[in-house]
Design a protein around this motif. Structure first.
Motif, PDB file in Angstrom:
ATOM      1  N   VAL A  31       1.040  -1.343   0.206  1.00 33.85           N
ATOM      2  CA  VAL A  31       0.000  -0.375  -0.313  1.00 33.85           C
ATOM      3  C   VAL A  31       0.785   0.954  -0.100  1.00 33.85           C
ATOM      4  O   VAL A  31       1.605   1.237   0.947  1.00 33.85           O
ATOM      5  N   ARG A  33       0.710   5.648  -0.478  1.00 37.81           N
ATOM      6  CA  ARG A  33       0.155   6.586  -0.355  1.00 37.81           C
ATOM      7  C   ARG A  33       0.853   7.904  -1.321  1.00 37.81           C
ATOM      8  O   ARG A  33       1.192   8.223  -1.825  1.00 37.81           O
ATOM      9  N   ASP A  42      -4.627   6.275  -0.853  1.00 38.76           N
ATOM     10  CA  ASP A  42      -4.140   4.730  -0.746  1.00 38.76           C
ATOM     11  C   ASP A  42      -4.371   3.830  -2.140  1.00 38.76           C
ATOM     12  O   ASP A  42      -5.259   3.451  -2.038  1.00 38.76           O
ATOM     13  N   THR A  44      -3.543  -0.025  -3.624  1.00 38.57           N
ATOM     14  CA  THR A  44      -3.028  -0.893  -3.125  1.00 38.57           C
ATOM     15  C   THR A  44      -2.658  -1.561  -4.208  1.00 38.57           C
ATOM     16  O   THR A  44      -3.243  -1.739  -5.393  1.00 38.57           O
ATOM     17  N   THR A  59      -8.248   8.557   0.784  1.00 34.55           N
ATOM     18  CA  THR A  59      -8.567   9.207   2.256  1.00 34.55           C
ATOM     19  C   THR A  59      -9.106   9.686   3.130  1.00 34.55           C
ATOM     20  O   THR A  59      -9.951   9.150   4.285  1.00 34.55           O
TER      21      THR A  59
END
Length: 89
Positions: A31, A33, A42, A44, A59
């Motif tokens: 993950v 940012r 975020d 992934t 977020t």
């Protein structure tokens, strides 16, 4: 290349470091940012039997999206997620 451009390239390289580690056998998912303007996300990146897939979550906002699976490279998965972020902005 001015100082601002060099800083931007450095930031991209910093964000992509754990993503690239997946290619070299690191366990995942990863993950990271990232930001676009004042919005934070975020992203992934995960590996499965069919290759790499991505998902993202804003977020402090409504955006949540699962993306393409079966990509051959984790960095391709990151850039596909980034394209979705830009399209939503």
């Amino acid at each position: 290349m001015d100082c601002r451009d060099r800083f931007a390239v450095w930031l991209v390289e910093l964000v992509l470091e754990p993503v690239r580690a997946l290619r070299n056998g690191a366990s995942g998912p990863v993950v990271v940012r990232t930001a676009l303007g004042e919005r934070r996300f975020d992203v992934t990146i995960a590996r499965d039997d069919g290759g790499y897939r991505w998902s993202l979550r804003e977020t402090d906002g409504p955006l949540e999206e699962a993306g393409t699976a079966g990509l051959s490279d984790p960095e391709d998965a990151f850039w596909a997620a980034w394209t979705a972020i830009e399209a939503a902005a």
